[in-house]
Design a protein around this motif. Structure first.
Motif, PDB file in Angstrom:
ATOM      1  N   GLN A   1       0.576  -1.256  -0.260  1.00 12.94           N
ATOM      2  CA  GLN A   1       0.355   0.165  -0.199  1.00 12.94           C
ATOM      3  C   GLN A   1       0.925   1.012  -0.089  1.00 12.94           C
ATOM      4  O   GLN A   1       0.807   2.023  -0.794  1.00 12.94           O
ATOM      5  N   TYR A   2       2.186   0.957   1.014  1.00 13.25           N
ATOM      6  CA  TYR A   2       2.703   2.462   0.864  1.00 13.25           C
ATOM      7  C   TYR A   2       3.869   2.470  -0.725  1.00 13.25           C
ATOM      8  O   TYR A   2       3.605   3.539  -0.993  1.00 13.25           O
ATOM      9  N   GLN A  35       1.187   3.528  -2.961  1.00 11.77           N
ATOM     10  CA  GLN A  35       0.635   5.383  -3.000  1.00 11.77           C
ATOM     11  C   GLN A  35       2.130   6.541  -3.073  1.00 11.77           C
ATOM     12  O   GLN A  35       2.310   7.412  -2.273  1.00 11.77           O
ATOM     13  N   GLY A  36       3.503   5.861  -2.768  1.00  5.67           N
ATOM     14  CA  GLY A  36       4.569   6.639  -3.215  1.00  5.67           C
ATOM     15  C   GLY A  36       4.926   7.203  -2.091  1.00  5.67           C
ATOM     16  O   GLY A  36       5.084   8.150  -1.892  1.00  5.67           O
ATOM     17  N   LEU A  37       4.911   6.078  -0.343  1.00  8.40           N
ATOM     18  CA  LEU A  37       5.734   7.052   0.142  1.00  8.40           C
ATOM     19  C   LEU A  37       6.546   6.408   0.592  1.00  8.40           C
ATOM     20  O   LEU A  37       6.711   6.777   1.515  1.00  8.40           O
TER      21      LEU A  37
END
Lengths: 411, 308
Positions: free
Chosen positions: A105-106, A109-111
């Motif tokens: 997920q990260y 999301q580009g985190l």
């Protein structure tokens, strides 16, 4: 007008020059060793994890005089909000310790940064167990490295079990059902767990779905046996109604109060379980009779954020996950290792419960369900809660689960 | 030369404004306008923009691609949104009716002259001042199936079997959370209405008594009509506060079990911070905002009517 234009031009030149200087300075601090400020975000707010991390940070700063580390700690589960806020406000951290199932997920999301170039020739990589390393992967990229793992299991009140004439910890679905029913009497519930929203349904129920030999792609059939198991346990009266609004900790508290004979738990309960005034034993998640052995992996990974200091952040991660440093961290925090070179840590051997959870880790699979994990988790929870609340039959719930999960897997 | 010529009309405008005495008014208004634009207008603008884009955490600053009404379509066709909207209506209506009703009755009671009336009514504020986190945690224990006081009491009175799972049963959870919310809100209305009741001249009640009106008749025909403005304000504020209510629900049930206590606030929060659906989350919040604006507009219209 000419004078004004000249002033404007001079001003603009000054701004450009200042921006360039700032850029030079940032790039120097990002890659060089002269002066770097590393921002760390973690979810370790309590002892012993928090003070141990502080101690290791000080050690690193002493060994690397040009590096200053600024640590931000938020309570467990709030890291994602803090990370999102950081990225959205241009204050992203450089090093992030995060719940391993959040990796995909990260990444989507580009985190967090892709570390493929860093881990390509990284010697430590070969030490990790496959399941743990797989938890770092997303679309061909490597978004962090594993720190430690956990996997679920069960704790049983051995005194109650003995009184009911049962000699061993239940290890199969049949034994679980029989034993839970035998323990259900005098206000005691046989089996307890927590399914409140946010209780990680995938961590709770995926072992039983995988044991049926299927995957989330075929939930209508693969989840059916496990849904039938939990429906039968509920029909036996072994599962209390409270599970629908309990957290994992609520369920363990009920176990501590002798309101439950068997409870789903994890290695994080080992310390409390050892202090109980009755005999306790642990077991891996009961396995489907004749099914595929399976458990599920949790734990923490550490990756690099979008703070702009990838090289310096990777240098810190490489040091932190080196054998000696990580061993010291795991010993202090009693978190379980997920690599071969750290398999023999003394605190694991001396615990009455932890070797069981290491065994659970050894058959654990990562929850690599793509970027929509929270929605998938919610759909799995709905499936099981619907059956436990008596709203849907196992077949209806499994069908509803497949129609909800199917589109999410393709995203 | 340009600066001089452009400054002249401004000075002329300032002189004209001063002459008309408007400059002072504008200066007084400026802080409010700046506050409204900066602290309210901008966030609302950003939220509206989000709701028409496919924004991820990585594109929060730069802005995601425009997707038109896709977020609104996704939200309105989600059965969970419709269930949450229904729960929000039930939660809000029940909360407001009982908070206002009980608040008014208790205020009328404490408006009587008896020893300790003022002190007792002040004590009510303690419940309102208590942190919601504490109140929510206490109610969780009160509702506990095995050890809760509520089940103990009901069991003792033979009204139930004493084992109702108030927060774990989809039939009861929303009602249980609503009762907790009502309990938290009543003290505010007691104080609010008590202050309003003090403003009703005693002579009016005395005159009615002399005309033979009983206590109930006086309450219905004098007290309630004279409390129309505070009832209106209290109702509007209550609706807005309750529509936004998040903490009590989150602490007690996190919207569960099976979404039975999910309201638009918790649904929107989950879209944002659990599912990372920033566009859908923004769309939900905008729906709530529109509802609140409508409620406020109705209030303004009614209050203008009252004034005229």
């Amino acid at each position: 007008m000419k004078k004004q234009s000249a002033r404007l031009a001079a001003g603009a030149t000054l701004v450009v020059a200042l921006a360039a200087l700032t850029g030079c300075s940032a790039s120097a601090s990002g890659g060089g060793s002269s002066s770097v400020t590393l921002n760390i975000l973690d979810e370790f707010t309590t002892a012993p994890a928090s003070p141990k991390l502080n101690e290791l940070i000080k050690t690193y700063e002493s060994a690397n005089p040009g590096v200053k580390i600024v640590r931000t700690s938020v309570p467990q589960g709030q890291g994602v909000t803090k990370l999102t806020q950081g990225v959205s406000t241009g204050n992203a951290p450089d090093v992030v310790f995060f719940d391993s199932p959040n990796t995909q997920q990260y990444a989507a999301q580009g985190l967090v940064e892709n570390l493929n170039s860093k881990v390509a020739g990284w010697a430590t990589k070969s030490e990790y167990y496959k399941g743990a390393w797989d938890s770092t992967q997303y679309s061909g990229g490597t978004y962090g490295v594993p720190l430690y793992s956990d996997a679920p299991g069960i704790y049983v009140n051995q005194d109650m079990l003995t009184a009911a004439g049962i000699s061993k910890v239940p290890s199969t679905w049949t034994e679980l059902r029989t034993d839970a029913k035998a323990l259900t009497k005098n206000g005691v519930s046989g089996l307890c767990f927590g399914t409140t929203p946010g209780a990680a349904a995938d961590y709770l129920f995926m072992p039983y779905i995988w044991q049926s030999g299927g995957s989330l792609n075929t939930v209508a059939t693969s989840a059916l046996p496990s849904l039938q198991l939990f429906q039968a346990l509920k029909a036996d009266g072994s599962i209390p109604q409270d599970v629908l609004n309990w957290t994992w900790q609520d369920a363990f508290t009920a176990f501590q109060n002798k309101s439950c004979g068997i409870v789903f738990g994890g290695p994080w309960n080992a310390g409390d379980a050892a202090k109980l005034p009755f005999k306790v034993a642990a077991g891996i998640p009961p396995q489907k009779d004749g099914g595929t052995k399976a458990s599920v992996l949790g734990g923490y990974n550490v990756g690099t954020g979008k703070g702009g200091n990838v090289d310096a952040a990777w240098k810190f991660i490489d040091w932190f996950t080196s054998k000696k440093v990580l061993a010291s961290y795991l010993e202090a925090t009693t978190q379980l290792p997920n690599r071969k070179d750290l398999a023999d840590l003394s605190f694991v051997k001396s615990s009455p419960f932890l070797p069981t959870f290491v065994k659970s880790i050894s058959i654990g699979k990562p929850r690599t369900f793509g970027a929509q994990l929270p929605q998938i988790d919610s759909a799995i929870m709905s499936m099981f809660q619907s059956v436990l609340a008596g709203k849907l039959s196992p077949t209806e719930a499994a069908k509803q689960g497949e129609s909800a999960i199917g589109p999410l897997l393709s995203k | 030369m340009t600066p001089i010529t452009s400054a002249a009309p401004i000075r002329a405008n300032v002189r004209r404004l001063r002459r008309h005495g408007r400059l002072t008014g504008i200066l007084f208004l400026a802080p409010v306008v700046l506050f409204l634009v900066g602290a309210l207008g901008y966030p609302i603008f950003v939220n509206v923009r989000f709701s028409f884009t496919s924004t991820t955490a990585g594109t929060l600053l730069s802005g995601g691609p425009w997707v038109g009404l896709a977020n609104y379509t996704a939200v309105f066709t989600d059965p969970k949104f419709l269930e949450s909207a229904g729960n929000t209506v039930v939660f809000t209506v029940m909360s407001i009716v009982f908070q206002l009703g009980l608040g008014l009755l208790l205020a009328a009671f404490y408006n009587q002259r008896f020893p300790g009336a003022t002190r007792m009514s002040s004590l009510y504020l303690l419940a309102w001042a208590a942190p919601v986190v504490a109140t929510g945690a206490v109610f969780r224990w009160l509702y506990d199936r095995q050890y809760g006081v509520i089940n103990w009491l009901l069991g003792m009175l033979h009204l139930t079997d004493g084992h109702t799972a108030w927060l774990s049963d989809t039939q009861f959870a929303l009602g249980a959370v609503t009762v907790a919310n009502i309990w938290t809100g009543v003290p505010f209305y007691v104080t609010f209405f008590l202050a309003a009741l003090k403003n009703i001249p005693e002579q009016v009640h005395e005159a009615a008594s002399m005309d033979g009106a009983g206590a109930i008749r006086r309450f219905v025909s004098i007290t309630v009509p004279m409390l129309r403005p505070p009832l209106l304000i209290g109702g509007v504020f209550g609706i807005i506060f309750t529509l936004k209510a998040f903490d009590m629900i989150w602490i007690m049930t996190r919207g569960g079990p099976l979404g039975s206590t999910e309201t638009l606030s918790t649904y929107g929060y989950n879209q944002f911070f659990t599912f990372f659906q920033f566009g859908a989350g923004a769309a939900v919040m905008n729906v709530l905002l529109v509802v609140m604006i409508i409620v406020a507009a109705i209030y303004l219209r009614v209050s203008r009517g009252e004034e005229s």
